[in-house]
Design a protein around this motif. Structure first.
Motif, PDB file in Angstrom:
ATOM      1  N   GLU A 155       0.806  -1.220   0.000  1.00 24.64           N
ATOM      2  CA  GLU A 155       0.000   0.000   0.000  1.00 24.64           C
ATOM      3  C   GLU A 155       0.844   1.277   0.000  1.00 24.64           C
ATOM      4  N   GLN A 156       2.153   1.152   0.252  1.00 23.29           N
ATOM      5  CA  GLN A 156       3.016   2.329   0.242  1.00 23.29           C
ATOM      6  C   GLN A 156       3.446   2.731  -1.168  1.00 23.29           C
ATOM      7  N   ILE A 157       3.251   1.839  -2.131  1.00 25.12           N
ATOM      8  CA  ILE A 157       3.708   2.115  -3.490  1.00 25.12           C
ATOM      9  C   ILE A 157       2.514   2.404  -4.381  1.00 25.12           C
ATOM     10  N   GLY A 158       2.486   3.609  -4.948  1.00 22.22           N
ATOM     11  CA  GLY A 158       1.407   4.006  -5.836  1.00 22.22           C
ATOM     12  C   GLY A 158       1.959   4.719  -7.052  1.00 22.22           C
ATOM     13  N   ARG A 159       1.189   5.656  -7.563  1.00 23.70           N
ATOM     14  CA  ARG A 159       1.566   6.375  -8.766  1.00 23.70           C
ATOM     15  C   ARG A 159       2.392   7.611  -8.437  1.00 23.70           C
ATOM     16  N   SER A 160       3.412   7.387  -7.656  1.00 21.30           N
ATOM     17  CA  SER A 160       4.390   8.431  -7.360  1.00 21.30           C
ATOM     18  C   SER A 160       5.742   7.749  -7.197  1.00 21.30           C
ATOM     19  N   LEU A 161       6.803   8.517  -7.272  1.00 19.58           N
ATOM     20  CA  LEU A 161       8.156   7.966  -7.203  1.00 19.58           C
ATOM     21  C   LEU A 161       8.584   7.874  -5.746  1.00 19.58           C
ATOM     22  N   THR A 162       8.828   6.639  -5.282  1.00 24.36           N
ATOM     23  CA  THR A 162       9.138   6.385  -3.879  1.00 24.36           C
ATOM     24  C   THR A 162      10.584   5.923  -3.752  1.00 24.36           C
ATOM     25  N   PRO A 163      11.418   6.664  -3.038  1.00 28.61           N
ATOM     26  CA  PRO A 163      12.821   6.251  -2.897  1.00 28.61           C
ATOM     27  C   PRO A 163      13.020   5.287  -1.737  1.00 28.61           C
ATOM     28  N   ARG A 164      13.986   4.398  -1.894  1.00 31.12           N
ATOM     29  CA  ARG A 164      14.458   3.535  -0.821  1.00 31.12           C
ATOM     30  C   ARG A 164      15.965   3.351  -1.004  1.00 31.12           C
ATOM     31  N   THR A 165      16.677   3.272   0.105  1.00 34.12           N
ATOM     32  CA  THR A 165      18.081   2.865   0.072  1.00 34.12           C
ATOM     33  C   THR A 165      18.152   1.508   0.745  1.00 34.12           C
ATOM     34  N   ILE A 166      18.466   0.470  -0.044  1.00 36.74           N
ATOM     35  CA  ILE A 166      18.458  -0.913   0.431  1.00 36.74           C
ATOM     36  C   ILE A 166      19.850  -1.502   0.235  1.00 36.74           C
ATOM     37  N   ALA A 167      20.458  -1.964   1.333  1.00 39.11           N
ATOM     38  CA  ALA A 167      21.793  -2.572   1.277  1.00 39.11           C
ATOM     39  C   ALA A 167      22.766  -1.685   0.508  1.00 39.11           C
ATOM     40  N   GLY A 168      22.661  -0.377   0.724  1.00 43.17           N
ATOM     41  CA  GLY A 168      23.574   0.582   0.115  1.00 43.17           C
ATOM     42  C   GLY A 168      23.194   1.023  -1.282  1.00 43.17           C
ATOM     43  N   ASP A 169      22.201   0.384  -1.918  1.00 46.72           N
ATOM     44  CA  ASP A 169      21.758   0.756  -3.261  1.00 46.72           C
ATOM     45  C   ASP A 169      20.593   1.740  -3.167  1.00 46.72           C
ATOM     46  N   HIS A 170      20.620   2.757  -4.035  1.00 40.55           N
ATOM     47  CA  HIS A 170      19.516   3.715  -4.108  1.00 40.55           C
ATOM     48  C   HIS A 170      18.513   3.229  -5.149  1.00 40.55           C
ATOM     49  N   LEU A 171      17.277   3.011  -4.724  1.00 44.67           N
ATOM     50  CA  LEU A 171      16.209   2.524  -5.590  1.00 44.67           C
ATOM     51  C   LEU A 171      15.084   3.548  -5.670  1.00 44.67           C
ATOM     52  N   VAL A 172      14.384   3.541  -6.788  1.00 45.88           N
ATOM     53  CA  VAL A 172      13.138   4.285  -6.900  1.00 45.88           C
ATOM     54  C   VAL A 172      12.061   3.292  -7.315  1.00 45.88           C
ATOM     55  N   LEU A 173      10.917   3.357  -6.650  1.00 43.87           N
ATOM     56  CA  LEU A 173       9.826   2.418  -6.900  1.00 43.87           C
ATOM     57  C   LEU A 173       8.568   3.176  -7.295  1.00 43.87           C
ATOM     58  N   TYR A 174       7.756   2.546  -8.146  1.00 40.34           N
ATOM     59  CA  TYR A 174       6.464   3.120  -8.497  1.00 40.34           C
ATOM     60  C   TYR A 174       5.571   2.014  -9.043  1.00 40.34           C
ATOM     61  N   ARG A 175       4.272   2.277  -9.012  1.00 37.77           N
ATOM     62  CA  ARG A 175       3.308   1.305  -9.524  1.00 37.77           C
ATOM     63  C   ARG A 175       2.943   1.698 -10.954  1.00 37.77           C
ATOM     64  N   GLN A 176       3.104   0.749 -11.874  1.00 36.70           N
ATOM     65  CA  GLN A 176       2.793   1.007 -13.265  1.00 36.70           C
ATOM     66  C   GLN A 176       1.276   1.030 -13.481  1.00 36.70           C
ATOM     67  N   LEU A 177       0.868   1.495 -14.658  1.00 37.06           N
ATOM     68  CA  LEU A 177      -0.552   1.553 -14.971  1.00 37.06           C
ATOM     69  C   LEU A 177      -1.194   0.171 -14.910  1.00 37.06           C
ATOM     70  N   SER A 178      -0.403  -0.875 -15.152  1.00 35.84           N
ATOM     71  CA  SER A 178      -0.897  -2.251 -15.065  1.00 35.84           C
ATOM     72  C   SER A 178      -1.148  -2.690 -13.634  1.00 35.84           C
ATOM     73  N   GLY A 179      -0.597  -1.951 -12.670  1.00 31.15           N
ATOM     74  CA  GLY A 179      -0.679  -2.329 -11.261  1.00 31.15           C
ATOM     75  C   GLY A 179       0.582  -2.975 -10.743  1.00 31.15           C
ATOM     76  N   ASP A 180       1.480  -3.394 -11.652  1.00 35.04           N
ATOM     77  CA  ASP A 180       2.740  -3.995 -11.237  1.00 35.04           C
ATOM     78  C   ASP A 180       3.693  -2.931 -10.708  1.00 35.04           C
ATOM     79  N   VAL A 181       4.537  -3.328  -9.759  1.00 37.26           N
ATOM     80  CA  VAL A 181       5.532  -2.424  -9.195  1.00 37.26           C
ATOM     81  C   VAL A 181       6.823  -2.512 -10.000  1.00 37.26           C
ATOM     82  N   ALA A 182       7.409  -1.363 -10.313  1.00 35.46           N
ATOM     83  CA  ALA A 182       8.719  -1.293 -10.954  1.00 35.46           C
ATOM     84  C   ALA A 182       9.734  -0.792  -9.941  1.00 35.46           C
ATOM     85  N   ALA A 183      10.950  -1.341  -9.995  1.00 35.06           N
ATOM     86  CA  ALA A 183      12.040  -0.904  -9.119  1.00 35.06           C
ATOM     87  C   ALA A 183      13.267  -0.667  -9.986  1.00 35.06           C
ATOM     88  N   LEU A 184      13.777   0.557  -9.950  1.00 37.02           N
ATOM     89  CA  LEU A 184      14.908   0.961 -10.772  1.00 37.02           C
ATOM     90  C   LEU A 184      15.962   1.632  -9.916  1.00 37.02           C
TER      91      LEU A 184
END
Length: 354
Positions: free
Chosen positions: A22-51
């Motif tokens: 529920e924290q991931i929607g149609r906005s760009l959400t940052p996370r730093t995981i194990a030293g890596d900087h990630l950005v997450l968002y929910r695609q129009l299909s509903g799937d989550v993308a992590a880049l």
């Protein structure tokens, strides 16, 4: 786990929790995981993308840009990247997109209301290695909200804290802990990379949290269990409850939780949690009171103590300090050894059900 005087070290060949779904929607959400900087968002299909959250052009954080349909636009110079990480638009010059213009794509899985990302360099392990939480689908329980806290604490000290619940009587006497001096029966079992630590306190007064939530009266005598399942790097399922002494566990009052600690940097972590119970489900304000009690316990009791431990260690290695080990340390010690092996590349990914 970090090692003093060395580069940042994490076990990377794992699925990591990065968010509640529920924290991931149609906005760009940052996370730093194990030293890596990630950005997450929910695609129009509903799937989550992590880049990767770092633009390869001038290293701007991608989450400071914008989401155009399923394409992330860098807020600095306007390069656009699709959900697979490929650059699909260059607004400069002749518009050509250099081959080096890519963001790393991280494989994503959603299970049990949690978003998991594969942090390894190779092909991801099968999703069967992800610990499951079927209890989160039990409609007969009353649930708290899905919470996340960021703590400036290393993950190894947080895992130590959660795998040794004997501290609760002394650190949480007016909130979560059983009465000081309560005798317990503890067993620890290691199966693959999973640790199951079971703790039973028979014939004891109920912990204050069960009194406060009207599961028991202050003069009642109960059997209190607190069983903790751990999977790397910090995935916990806590089964806890009380029953009148000699009663059946299945007839007990349950106040259990999912707790997941995820390394962010060497000295910080994310703490995801959700609690659930099978009693007083419809009492107004009860869920909110439980949430407030948990926040108070962690922010005013656990966090200051673990921070004090971190400060006293002053960057020194845990084993180099030759800690005095007590019987209740068995689970935490085994977890440290598992993580040391995984970080060194000597451990294998185990099926979560093993």
């Amino acid at each position: 786990m970090e090692r003093s005087g060395s580069a940042m070290t994490f076990a990377r060949e794992l699925w990591y929790t990065v968010a509640w779904a529920e924290q991931i929607g149609r906005s760009l959400t940052p996370r730093t995981i194990a030293g890596d900087h990630l950005v997450l968002y929910r695609q129009l299909s509903g799937d989550v993308a992590a880049l990767s959250d770092t633009c390869p052009h001038r290293f701007a954080p991608m989450h400071l840009g914008s989401l155009v349909d399923d394409v992330v636009q860098c807020g600095y110079h306007g390069l656009r990247f699709d959900a697979g990480g490929a650059c699909v638009h260059n607004p400069h010059g002749n518009g050509a997109t250099p081959k080096a213009a890519r963001l790393r794509r991280y494989p994503v899985v959603e299970l049990d209301g949690l978003v998991w990302v594969w942090m390894g360099a190779g092909e991801p392990a099968d999703i069967s290695t992800i610990p499951r939480f079927p209890e989160l689908h039990n409609s007969s329980y009353a649930f708290t909200g899905a919470h996340m806290m960021r703590m400036d604490l290393p993950i190894d000290l947080m895992v130590d804290n959660l795998l040794d619940l004997s501290h609760a009587a002394y650190l949480h006497p007016a909130t979560l802990g059983a009465a000081q001096g309560t005798k317990d029966i503890t067993s620890v079992k290691k199966t693959g990379n999973r640790i199951q630590s079971n703790r039973l306190m028979p014939g004891a007064p109920p912990a204050f949290v069960f009194q406060a939530t009207e599961a028991a009266g202050p003069d009642d005598i109960v059997d209190y269990w607190a069983n903790m399942r751990w999977d790397p790097p910090g995935v916990f399922s806590m089964d806890a409850g009380i029953v009148p002494t000699g009663g059946r566990k299945e007839d007990g009052r349950i106040l259990s939780s999912v707790q997941i600690v995820v390394p962010s940097t060497e000295g910080s972590c994310y703490y995801f949690w959700k609690m659930f119970r099978n009693y007083n489900e419809d009492v107004p304000g009860m869920t909110e009171a439980i949430e407030a009690a948990v926040v108070q316990a962690f922010s005013t009791e656990d966090e200051p103590m673990v921070r004090a431990v971190k400060d006293r260690m002053a960057g020194r290695d845990f084993w180099d300090m030759r800690p005095l080990l007590l019987p209740q340390d068995s689970a935490a010690v085994q977890a440290r050894r598992i993580m040391d092996a995984l970080i060194a590349g000597e451990g294998d990914i185990q099926h979560a059900a093993e």
